[in-house]
Motif scaffolding. Structure first.
Motif, PDB file in Angstrom:
ATOM      1  N   ASP A  40     -10.017 -32.956  77.774  1.00 27.39           N
ATOM      2  CA  ASP A  40      -9.410 -34.222  77.384  1.00 27.39           C
ATOM      3  C   ASP A  40      -9.374 -34.368  75.886  1.00 27.39           C
ATOM      4  O   ASP A  40      -8.491 -34.985  75.315  1.00 27.39           O
ATOM      5  CB  ASP A  40     -10.323 -35.368  77.827  1.00 27.39           C
ATOM      6  N   ILE A  41     -10.408 -33.861  75.256  1.00 29.95           N
ATOM      7  CA  ILE A  41     -10.707 -34.286  73.894  1.00 29.95           C
ATOM      8  C   ILE A  41     -10.719 -33.113  72.926  1.00 29.95           C
ATOM      9  O   ILE A  41     -10.238 -33.208  71.809  1.00 29.95           O
ATOM     10  CB  ILE A  41     -12.094 -34.988  73.891  1.00 29.95           C
ATOM     11  N   ASN A  42     -11.249 -32.001  73.383  1.00 35.02           N
ATOM     12  CA  ASN A  42     -11.511 -30.888  72.487  1.00 35.02           C
ATOM     13  C   ASN A  42     -10.566 -29.715  72.737  1.00 35.02           C
ATOM     14  O   ASN A  42      -9.896 -29.655  73.754  1.00 35.02           O
ATOM     15  CB  ASN A  42     -12.963 -30.419  72.688  1.00 35.02           C
ATOM     16  N   ILE A  43     -10.555 -28.786  71.758  1.00 37.53           N
ATOM     17  CA  ILE A  43      -9.805 -27.545  71.934  1.00 37.53           C
ATOM     18  C   ILE A  43     -10.791 -26.526  72.493  1.00 37.53           C
ATOM     19  O   ILE A  43     -11.880 -26.349  71.938  1.00 37.53           O
ATOM     20  CB  ILE A  43      -9.281 -27.037  70.574  1.00 37.53           C
ATOM     21  N   ALA A  44     -10.427 -25.878  73.596  1.00 38.88           N
ATOM     22  CA  ALA A  44     -11.357 -24.948  74.238  1.00 38.88           C
ATOM     23  C   ALA A  44     -10.818 -23.526  74.152  1.00 38.88           C
ATOM     24  O   ALA A  44      -9.608 -23.307  74.245  1.00 38.88           O
ATOM     25  CB  ALA A  44     -11.542 -25.339  75.704  1.00 38.88           C
ATOM     26  N   SER A  45     -11.712 -22.562  73.963  1.00 33.69           N
ATOM     27  CA  SER A  45     -11.321 -21.148  73.915  1.00 33.69           C
ATOM     28  C   SER A  45     -12.370 -20.298  74.601  1.00 33.69           C
ATOM     29  O   SER A  45     -13.545 -20.644  74.626  1.00 33.69           O
ATOM     30  CB  SER A  45     -11.219 -20.637  72.465  1.00 33.69           C
ATOM     31  N   VAL A  46     -11.891 -19.162  75.106  1.00 32.36           N
ATOM     32  CA  VAL A  46     -12.811 -18.141  75.606  1.00 32.36           C
ATOM     33  C   VAL A  46     -12.861 -17.043  74.555  1.00 32.36           C
ATOM     34  O   VAL A  46     -11.825 -16.534  74.119  1.00 32.36           O
ATOM     35  CB  VAL A  46     -12.325 -17.580  76.958  1.00 32.36           C
ATOM     36  N   LEU A  47     -14.060 -16.698  74.109  1.00 31.71           N
ATOM     37  CA  LEU A  47     -14.241 -15.635  73.123  1.00 31.71           C
ATOM     38  C   LEU A  47     -14.672 -14.363  73.840  1.00 31.71           C
ATOM     39  O   LEU A  47     -15.432 -14.420  74.804  1.00 31.71           O
ATOM     40  CB  LEU A  47     -15.331 -16.004  72.117  1.00 31.71           C
ATOM     41  N   THR A  48     -14.177 -13.229  73.366  1.00 29.41           N
ATOM     42  CA  THR A  48     -14.644 -11.942  73.887  1.00 29.41           C
ATOM     43  C   THR A  48     -15.339 -11.201  72.754  1.00 29.41           C
ATOM     44  O   THR A  48     -14.792 -11.082  71.649  1.00 29.41           O
ATOM     45  CB  THR A  48     -13.455 -11.110  74.406  1.00 29.41           C
ATOM     46  N   LEU A  49     -16.531 -10.735  73.033  1.00 29.62           N
ATOM     47  CA  LEU A  49     -17.299  -9.992  72.031  1.00 29.62           C
ATOM     48  C   LEU A  49     -17.040  -8.489  72.175  1.00 29.62           C
ATOM     49  O   LEU A  49     -16.415  -8.050  73.148  1.00 29.62           O
ATOM     50  CB  LEU A  49     -18.789 -10.293  72.194  1.00 29.62           C
ATOM     51  N   ASP A  50     -17.557  -7.720  71.219  1.00 31.41           N
ATOM     52  CA  ASP A  50     -17.324  -6.269  71.190  1.00 31.41           C
ATOM     53  C   ASP A  50     -17.727  -5.557  72.470  1.00 31.41           C
ATOM     54  O   ASP A  50     -17.137  -4.544  72.841  1.00 31.41           O
ATOM     55  CB  ASP A  50     -18.116  -5.627  70.030  1.00 31.41           C
TER      56      ASP A  50
END
Ligand code: ADP
Length: 297
Positions: free
Chosen positions: A32-42
């Motif tokens: 609703d409020i925030n920007i969400a992301s999925v991060l992938t690490l090495d």
């Protein structure tokens, strides 16, 4: 948990002692409020990131506190799991909250989810209502200064607080104040006291968007607005906008029943969220709120 991280890279560097870096990031919708992301690490593992304006960092700090309080109960109990918080801080013009990624899936059992919520409410207890720090309910502040009486707490810090905010914003008129005052005076007769004189740790904002199932079919809680209060307040919100599975309430009741007559009390608990929605989104919610106030006054 890393608090006040100087950047996202700084947080990842400190979390993994420089062994892993960020390989990829992908935005996801839904919030609703925030920007969400999925991060992938090495190493191919994932982290979940929420971001917003830099001045909203206290919101993420409060969310971290809330998730940690829920995690403390979930560890070693049958309460619903919550994502572990890894770091929060400011990166350039954005504040961020970095947490464990829940790998999404299909819920296995609605009644098990209901039982898990009852376990949270039974395991997380306090002699006082409220919480050591304030937090947010959506984009509005939620005052949590502690009080021993649930009726006083719900009247003052929940209904009264949102009511005054709405009146300051220009909703309603003085005859509505009379109805509200009458309702607040009647609260001890309308709502049961906290179980055994002890309040339960509540998720606090338990609408259908604030839980998700993982790939093993288990329900997790996300995005809380925690405080200690009457457990019926959480249960009521699960029935405000829908989005909870069949068998959920029955599972809750099987684990730890509530007093009869809950359905007649439900709208009174939810008045808090409806007033909050009026303050955030406007007059259609105000009209519903006043309807509820008149009904119980
Ligand atoms: P907002 O604070 O903007 O409302 P939420 O915390 O509700 O954001 O998250 C937005 C969406 O992202 C959720 O509806 C859910 O689908 C997903 N989500 C939230 N937290 C996680 C997580 N830890 N792992 C995976 N997905 C998540």
């Amino acid at each position: 948990m890393i608090e006040h991280a100087a950047s996202l890279e700084d947080a990842i560097e400190r979390l993994y002692d420089g062994r892993l870096g960020l390989r990829d990031r992908r935005s996801v919708g839904g919030g609703d409020i925030n920007i969400a992301s999925v991060l992938t690490l090495d190493d191919g593992s994932h982290l979940f990131l929420k971001e917003n304006r830099d001045d909203l960092m206290p919101m993420f700090a409060a969310e971290a506190v809330g998730l940690t309080a829920l995690a403390d109960i979930a560890d070693g109990s049958k309460a619903p799991p919550v994502p572990q918080v890894y770091a929060w801080g400011i990166d350039g013009r954005r504040s961020f909250l970095l947490m464990e990624m829940i790998s999404p899936g299909r819920l296995k059992s609605g009644s098990e989810f209901g039982r898990a919520l009852a376990n949270l409410h039974r395991e997380g207890r306090s002699d006082d209502c409220g919480f050591p720090s304030d937090n947010w309910i959506g984009l509005n502040s939620q005052p949590n200064q502690r009080m021993s009486s649930w009726h006083d707490y719900f009247a003052e810090r929940r209904l009264g607080y949102q009511w005054r905010m709405a009146r300051t914003k220009g909703f309603g008129q003085s005859s509505d104040d009379d109805a509200m005052e009458s309702l607040l005076n009647r609260l001890p007769g309308l709502l049961p006291d906290i179980d055994g004189g002890r309040a339960s740790l509540l998720h606090g904002d338990l609408w259908g968007g604030n839980w998700m199932a993982d790939s093993t079919g288990r329900a997790w809680l996300i995005d809380p607005a925690v405080y200690y209060g009457h457990r019926e307040a959480d249960l009521a919100m699960t029935e405000l906008f829908g989005g909870f599975p069949a068998g959920f309430r029955q599972g809750y009741m099987d684990e730890w029943p509530i007093e009869p007559g809950f359905t007649e009390r439900r709208d009174l608990y939810n008045l808090y969220h409806i007033l909050n929605h009026a303050n955030l989104f406007g007059s259609s919610y105000w009209n519903s709120a006043v309807g509820i106030v008149r009904r119980y006054a």
